[in-house]
Scaffold this motif. Sequence first.
Motif, PDB file in Angstrom:
ATOM      1  N   VAL B 176      -7.603  -3.167   7.796  1.00 33.93           N
ATOM      2  CA  VAL B 176      -7.219  -1.982   8.556  1.00 33.93           C
ATOM      3  C   VAL B 176      -6.506  -0.978   7.645  1.00 33.93           C
ATOM      4  CG1 VAL B 176      -5.878  -1.169  10.529  1.00 33.93           C
ATOM      5  CG2 VAL B 176      -6.989  -3.401  10.618  1.00 33.93           C
ATOM      6  N   SER B 177      -5.679  -1.505   6.731  1.00 31.04           N
ATOM      7  CA  SER B 177      -4.990  -0.575   5.827  1.00 31.04           C
ATOM      8  C   SER B 177      -4.526  -1.281   4.551  1.00 31.04           C
ATOM      9  CB  SER B 177      -3.785   0.061   6.528  1.00 31.04           C
ATOM     10  OG  SER B 177      -2.828  -0.938   6.817  1.00 31.04           O
ATOM     11  N   ILE B 178      -4.351  -0.436   3.551  1.00 30.85           N
ATOM     12  CA  ILE B 178      -3.754  -0.913   2.302  1.00 30.85           C
ATOM     13  C   ILE B 178      -2.254  -0.653   2.407  1.00 30.85           C
ATOM     14  CG2 ILE B 178      -3.638  -0.537  -0.203  1.00 30.85           C
ATOM     15  CD1 ILE B 178      -6.593   0.463   0.037  1.00 30.85           C
ATOM     16  N   MET B 179      -1.466  -1.691   2.218  1.00 30.46           N
ATOM     17  CA  MET B 179      -0.009  -1.521   2.343  1.00 30.46           C
ATOM     18  C   MET B 179       0.559  -1.047   1.008  1.00 30.46           C
ATOM     19  SD  MET B 179       1.035  -4.749   4.677  1.00 30.46           S
ATOM     20  CE  MET B 179       0.155  -5.964   3.767  1.00 30.46           C
ATOM     21  N   ARG B 180       1.472  -0.101   1.119  1.00 35.21           N
ATOM     22  CA  ARG B 180       2.038   0.491  -0.102  1.00 35.21           C
ATOM     23  C   ARG B 180       3.554   0.405  -0.087  1.00 35.21           C
ATOM     24  NH1 ARG B 180      -0.295   6.253   0.937  1.00 35.21           N
ATOM     25  NH2 ARG B 180      -0.167   5.449   3.066  1.00 35.21           N
ATOM     26  N   ARG B 181       4.145   0.312  -1.274  1.00 40.57           N
ATOM     27  CA  ARG B 181       5.595   0.437  -1.395  1.00 40.57           C
ATOM     28  C   ARG B 181       5.893   1.092  -2.742  1.00 40.57           C
ATOM     29  NH1 ARG B 181       7.989  -4.984  -0.932  1.00 40.57           N
ATOM     30  NH2 ARG B 181       7.128  -4.948   1.157  1.00 40.57           N
ATOM     31  N   LYS B 182       6.649   2.148  -2.699  1.00 44.94           N
ATOM     32  CA  LYS B 182       7.077   2.873  -3.911  1.00 44.94           C
ATOM     33  C   LYS B 182       5.894   3.176  -4.836  1.00 44.94           C
ATOM     34  CE  LYS B 182      11.618   0.706  -3.873  1.00 44.94           C
ATOM     35  NZ  LYS B 182      12.383  -0.401  -4.432  1.00 44.94           N
ATOM     36  N   GLY B 183       4.848   3.726  -4.258  1.00 45.50           N
ATOM     37  CA  GLY B 183       3.717   4.166  -5.081  1.00 45.50           C
ATOM     38  C   GLY B 183       2.831   3.063  -5.598  1.00 45.50           C
ATOM     39  N   ALA B 184       2.969   1.876  -5.038  1.00 46.53           N
ATOM     40  CA  ALA B 184       2.119   0.774  -5.494  1.00 46.53           C
ATOM     41  C   ALA B 184       1.510   0.056  -4.292  1.00 46.53           C
ATOM     42  CB  ALA B 184       2.931  -0.207  -6.321  1.00 46.53           C
ATOM     43  N   ALA B 185       0.298  -0.458  -4.503  1.00 40.72           N
ATOM     44  CA  ALA B 185      -0.323  -1.273  -3.462  1.00 40.72           C
ATOM     45  C   ALA B 185       0.346  -2.641  -3.462  1.00 40.72           C
ATOM     46  CB  ALA B 185      -1.820  -1.424  -3.733  1.00 40.72           C
ATOM     47  N   VAL B 186       0.713  -3.109  -2.262  1.00 34.69           N
ATOM     48  CA  VAL B 186       1.413  -4.404  -2.199  1.00 34.69           C
ATOM     49  C   VAL B 186       0.715  -5.411  -1.297  1.00 34.69           C
ATOM     50  CG1 VAL B 186       3.668  -3.444  -2.786  1.00 34.69           C
ATOM     51  CG2 VAL B 186       2.950  -3.536  -0.379  1.00 34.69           C
ATOM     52  N   THR B 197      -0.277  -8.816  -2.315  1.00 32.53           N
ATOM     53  CA  THR B 197      -0.887  -8.834  -3.648  1.00 32.53           C
ATOM     54  C   THR B 197      -0.328  -7.682  -4.457  1.00 32.53           C
ATOM     55  OG1 THR B 197      -2.965  -8.818  -4.860  1.00 32.53           O
ATOM     56  CG2 THR B 197      -2.827  -7.329  -2.990  1.00 32.53           C
ATOM     57  N   GLY B 198      -0.570  -7.732  -5.734  1.00 32.57           N
ATOM     58  CA  GLY B 198      -0.191  -6.586  -6.570  1.00 32.57           C
ATOM     59  C   GLY B 198      -1.402  -5.747  -6.916  1.00 32.57           C
ATOM     60  N   CYS B 199      -2.581  -6.170  -6.457  1.00 33.62           N
ATOM     61  CA  CYS B 199      -3.791  -5.469  -6.889  1.00 33.62           C
ATOM     62  C   CYS B 199      -4.858  -5.528  -5.801  1.00 33.62           C
ATOM     63  CB  CYS B 199      -4.317  -6.124  -8.163  1.00 33.62           C
ATOM     64  SG  CYS B 199      -5.797  -5.338  -8.811  1.00 33.62           S
ATOM     65  N   VAL B 200      -5.321  -4.351  -5.382  1.00 33.94           N
ATOM     66  CA  VAL B 200      -6.373  -4.270  -4.363  1.00 33.94           C
ATOM     67  C   VAL B 200      -7.595  -3.586  -4.966  1.00 33.94           C
ATOM     68  CG1 VAL B 200      -7.036  -3.277  -2.129  1.00 33.94           C
ATOM     69  CG2 VAL B 200      -4.704  -4.141  -2.468  1.00 33.94           C
ATOM     70  N   VAL B 201      -8.751  -4.225  -4.831  1.00 31.65           N
ATOM     71  CA  VAL B 201      -9.996  -3.612  -5.293  1.00 31.65           C
ATOM     72  C   VAL B 201     -10.777  -3.147  -4.066  1.00 31.65           C
ATOM     73  CG1 VAL B 201     -12.170  -3.934  -6.541  1.00 31.65           C
ATOM     74  CG2 VAL B 201     -10.108  -5.131  -7.307  1.00 31.65           C
ATOM     75  N   ILE B 322     -17.928   5.364  -8.733  1.00 31.51           N
ATOM     76  CA  ILE B 322     -16.521   5.645  -9.013  1.00 31.51           C
ATOM     77  C   ILE B 322     -15.858   4.311  -9.309  1.00 31.51           C
ATOM     78  CG2 ILE B 322     -14.363   6.554  -8.050  1.00 31.51           C
ATOM     79  CD1 ILE B 322     -16.207   8.248  -6.146  1.00 31.51           C
ATOM     80  N   VAL B 323     -15.462   4.136 -10.557  1.00 31.02           N
ATOM     81  CA  VAL B 323     -14.867   2.863 -10.957  1.00 31.02           C
ATOM     82  C   VAL B 323     -13.612   3.139 -11.771  1.00 31.02           C
ATOM     83  CG1 VAL B 323     -15.236   0.660 -12.149  1.00 31.02           C
ATOM     84  CG2 VAL B 323     -17.172   1.820 -11.068  1.00 31.02           C
ATOM     85  N   GLY B 324     -12.542   2.475 -11.388  1.00 27.86           N
ATOM     86  CA  GLY B 324     -11.334   2.615 -12.202  1.00 27.86           C
ATOM     87  C   GLY B 324     -10.064   2.617 -11.386  1.00 27.86           C
ATOM     88  N   ARG B 325      -8.943   2.615 -12.121  1.00 25.68           N
ATOM     89  CA  ARG B 325      -7.630   2.604 -11.477  1.00 25.68           C
ATOM     90  C   ARG B 325      -7.311   3.960 -10.869  1.00 25.68           C
ATOM     91  NH1 ARG B 325      -4.410  -1.638 -12.610  1.00 25.68           N
ATOM     92  NH2 ARG B 325      -4.976  -2.951 -14.404  1.00 25.68           N
ATOM     93  N   SER B 326      -6.564   3.913  -9.798  1.00 26.48           N
ATOM     94  CA  SER B 326      -6.050   5.145  -9.219  1.00 26.48           C
ATOM     95  C   SER B 326      -4.852   5.591 -10.049  1.00 26.48           C
ATOM     96  CB  SER B 326      -5.623   4.882  -7.774  1.00 26.48           C
ATOM     97  OG  SER B 326      -4.727   5.886  -7.360  1.00 26.48           O
ATOM     98  N   LYS B 327      -4.734   6.889 -10.239  1.00 25.01           N
ATOM     99  CA  LYS B 327      -3.571   7.395 -10.974  1.00 25.01           C
ATOM    100  C   LYS B 327      -2.382   7.576 -10.054  1.00 25.01           C
ATOM    101  CE  LYS B 327      -5.565   9.578 -14.989  1.00 25.01           C
ATOM    102  NZ  LYS B 327      -6.113  10.838 -15.515  1.00 25.01           N
ATOM    103  N   THR B 328      -2.640   7.569  -8.740  1.00 17.03           N
ATOM    104  CA  THR B 328      -1.556   7.876  -7.807  1.00 17.03           C
ATOM    105  C   THR B 328      -1.082   6.654  -7.030  1.00 17.03           C
ATOM    106  OG1 THR B 328      -3.234   8.520  -6.216  1.00 17.03           O
ATOM    107  CG2 THR B 328      -2.232  10.284  -7.513  1.00 17.03           C
ATOM    108  N   TYR B 332      -4.186  -0.135  -7.306  1.00 18.86           N
ATOM    109  CA  TYR B 332      -5.364   0.131  -6.462  1.00 18.86           C
ATOM    110  C   TYR B 332      -6.529   0.507  -7.358  1.00 18.86           C
ATOM    111  CZ  TYR B 332      -8.571   2.600  -3.371  1.00 18.86           C
ATOM    112  OH  TYR B 332      -9.697   3.026  -2.710  1.00 18.86           O
ATOM    113  N   ILE B 333      -7.623  -0.234  -7.210  1.00 16.25           N
ATOM    114  CA  ILE B 333      -8.770  -0.049  -8.097  1.00 16.25           C
ATOM    115  C   ILE B 333     -10.030   0.269  -7.302  1.00 16.25           C
ATOM    116  CG2 ILE B 333     -10.312  -1.302  -9.684  1.00 16.25           C
ATOM    117  CD1 ILE B 333      -7.643  -2.643 -10.674  1.00 16.25           C
ATOM    118  N   ASN B 334     -10.733   1.319  -7.768  1.00 14.71           N
ATOM    119  CA  ASN B 334     -11.987   1.713  -7.125  1.00 14.71           C
ATOM    120  C   ASN B 334     -13.164   0.972  -7.731  1.00 14.71           C
ATOM    121  OD1 ASN B 334     -11.373   4.359  -5.473  1.00 14.71           O
ATOM    122  ND2 ASN B 334     -10.217   4.532  -7.381  1.00 14.71           N
ATOM    123  N   ALA B 335     -14.027   0.471  -6.889  1.00 15.50           N
ATOM    124  CA  ALA B 335     -15.336  -0.035  -7.339  1.00 15.50           C
ATOM    125  C   ALA B 335     -16.307   0.389  -6.248  1.00 15.50           C
ATOM    126  CB  ALA B 335     -15.299  -1.543  -7.528  1.00 15.50           C
TER     127      ALA B 335
END
Lengths: 710, 385
Positions: B176-186, B197-201, B322-328, B332-335
């Motif tokens: 349903v959603s990607i959880m975020r805290r202080k600019g990071a996916a959690v 998690t520390g990393c969402v693809v 579109i593949v790669g890390r988000s800068k913002t 969070y990684i796009n594939a």
Amino acid sequence: MSDFRIKEHPILSVHGEALVPFSWKGQGYKARQGETIASALFANGIRVFGHHHKDGSPQGIFCANGQCAQCSVIADGISVKSCMVPVTKAMAIEPLEGKAILIDVAGDPDFHDVETIDTECLILGGGPAGLAAAIELGKAGVNVILLDDKAALGGKLVLQTHKFFGSIEACHAGTRGMDIGKKLEAEVRGLPSVRIWSETTALAVFSDRKVGALRQGHYFLIRPQVMLVATGAREKSLVFKGNTLPGVYGAGAFQTLVNRDLVRPTQRLFIIGGGNVGLIGGYHALQAEIQVVGLCEALDECGGYKVHKDKLVRMGVPIYTRHSVLCANGREELESVTIAELDAAWKAVPGTGKTFKCDTLLVAVGLDPVDEFYKKAKEFGLPVLSAGDAEEIAEASAALFTGKIRGTEIARMLGRDVGEVPAEWLRTAEVLKARPGAIITEEIPGREDGVFPIFHCSQEIPCNPCTSICPKDAIKIEGDDILGLPTFVGAECIACEQCVAICPGLAVTLVDYRNKEEAGVVVSIPYEFSQAAIKEGDTVTVRDTLGQVLGQVPVLKVRSPKFADRALLVKVKAPADIAKRIAGIQVQAPWVAQSMEEQVQRVDDDDIVCRCERVTAGQVRKLVGEGIRDLNHLKALTRAGMGACGGKTCPALISRIFCEEGVPAQQITPFTQRPLIMEVPLGAFAGVATGTGPTRDAAPSSVGTLEGGV
Amino acid sequence: MAASVYDVIVVGAGSVGTPTAMSLAEKGLKVLCLDQFASPGQGSNKAAIGGLRATHSAPAKIKLCLDSIKIVSTWQEEHGVDIEWFQGGYVFVAYRPDEAKTLKALLVIQKKAGLDIEWYDKDALLKLVPGLNAAGLVGGTLSPKDGSASPMLTNSAFHKHAVELGVDFRFNERVVSIMRRKGAAVGVRTDKGGYATGCVVNAAGAWAKALAQSGGQDAPVHPDCHEAGITEPVARFLNPMLVDIRQELGSANYYFHQSAIGQVLFCISPEPPMIGTDRRETSAYLPMVARRMVGLMPKLTNLKVRRTWRGLYPNTPDGSPIVGRSKTLEGYINAVGMCGQGYMLGPGVGALAARLITNTLSTDDEDILRELRPDRKFADTEALK
């Protein structure tokens, strides 16, 4: 013996000579004009049509209905379904060994646009339900297109040589099914707003609410305002070792070969399943002079009408209830079948196995509605109704009546002033759909004087023609529906024998004590077998309702009055102690039903679930054990459901394995249904003559635009 | 809230998600892979017709697909599971000077990228593809190293291997959603619970945009719908995938091949495109595709169609993934945005994502990621998309 054609039949008229030459593996044979390749091959004793590309297993007929591709052969270089394509003069037919070779075609393809035809109502299926609906719609002046994939209308009625149950007023009870079909067809053909396209198969319902159909190789689209799905039923299948051997097939295929094409596809037949389809199949086999070795039924009682079962038993066919098939045996073709008794947990009881020599095994284990088009139309918002077996599995008599009701409902939906569906019709439909009631012990009347009928009818079913036919109005059913049992209430019987002749269950006899001292008790018995097999002066074995042999009696007279409609009425002279118990004449000698001395046990692990892709029950069971719950995932791993039949056969068998493995139904994700309902050459969609089977019909007279009303 | 902690959560168990989860597990990471459907590959993977080619025009796609072909073509050897790889090559046909010109121009780029591809004149091409309609044929290219395999078997094999490597798969569970805290996916929240998690693809294919937005990100992925079909199996008559890039009324390109087991799979791109996620069958498809296929190869007229279906192309504005890390959003990684080529790109993308997450990128990888970076301009259009 090279000719397996039926040359004499008690009910059906025999076809003409086989005159069309064709070749099989380079050898010359003859087919009848218009006969399908499959029937022509069977008529010449050929029933292995090729070998599967995956495992080399022998392939033969299975559905005989164009639904699978197991009967495929190569005809003049092209792979075709032998059950659907007629033999043409000098056709070179070869078995399909592995995969077909795609041949080159000469010249540039000539493309045609795919037409879209508008109609008020599209009826899929020209069986009892579809025809009955078309009659009501036609009477109301509704523009109708009725499609049927066969050459002759009537659906399965065409194959029914027996007289029908139900009531005369509602559904032509007492008339033979095949003749009901003809009556309905004649009525529909007289209605100007109904267009009938036979040899036309509906292929898919699309999201733009158009229905794709193939008419003799010509593809087109129909855009109806309302659709009626009257596509009938398809036979269920069963998993056992050797279940795909040539010689193992459905009862529908059998009836098609025997009663439509007058081919005798077997010498010795065994039947699995004691529903009406299996019981009637056995009766039809006897009429075609085929030995019926036996019938097994897993339940304690046959599910079909008891009169059908009794009829079979007293003719000499043993019925093994609480038995199931263990394996079908043979390498290239069926040679024998092994059955065993079942315990309370439906497992075979050790030591109860029996093997019967037979060349054909009919699988008649029930029917499922053909409801794919109905579901797709619902999903896509096309107004749709269904009738007959496509709506609910029941007798053809019920299908006739629900078709009539749906026809009226659709006429109303389309704004015709046809009034409400009478409440009486709805009630009759429910009665006709009634499941057979409990079995009642037959009551033999006490009197031993005069003349009177005896009803060997001991189960409540929707049926009453005997009450309607009696000229003295002396036969009554208690209550106000037709479910009750008939009784003779009048004192006077004129011995007209009309009740004996009309009973669809052959369950009425007439006993005549009037000349007891001199001639003995005379019993009139209905008989629907070859006239050559019985004549005055013969001695026949008579049996009671349950099949008990009562003794041997002389035949006094055999007659075939017009009102008996091809049935014979046989008078026998019987001793007084058995006269009233006589229910029928044995037609098959007891030796036919003997089992083999040794039990045969098939060792090959080939209990096939998906016959198109050759997937075994073991493979499926293993994956279920590994946690597979999505049938689409199972499909990805095994290809089960992705074969030529379009996943019409295996889903129910797979569900059963899930159930046996203790997986609750709500955990299972079903297969995704996709078009097409059957395989069709690409050229048909491109509007090219496909070169297969019936040639493209360019006649615009029948594939045209409708005027008005749309 | 969070029941378990994973190194990586992959959203989507399709053509991209499944090999990504597998590649991550091969690197020793603890992975959760979530999918809204009931089993692997039930989104667009099962709708793919199975072509695998490296003959693109964008260098990143060439490299990724070379990697994919290596993984798929050696799968049976390495893992003992047959996924129906068949190396029949790809043929792009040209019937008009326009297409010949386009294909020949591309040939230069493709050869420069090290691809095995040649131009064949009419007669040579007819020898290569017997039965091709000779009328008007100019020639075509053949890339013999390309091929096909079964998407469903491939994805199922990747799934099975991933499970063996310890990946947790959860099906019928929608993120349903990607959880975020202080600019990071959690973590992610699903319709059934939550996972940390520390990393969402994001490997959510046609559903990638909504997932990205649930984490405050954007993914310019807009699905359109294509239709495909499959025939009965017949004896081998066709080796390469045939691609016809001509545009006609109602349709753009179409392509078909004969699979390892002899069935012909075909697909056509409607023109104008059918935008959206409606996957219900239409009546227009079969007549359209049949006419073009039979026109190209007349003997197909007798080949029987067995089944048709529709599948989604998760398109990007420039036709490249579109593949790669988000800068913002850290972690969070796009594939995403495979533009209908998820099956052929997936194994390569999955392996690349695993190297990205484990910081083991090669210089080639960095080039690819630069080309496919999420914040690029999306200006150019890939020629063979």
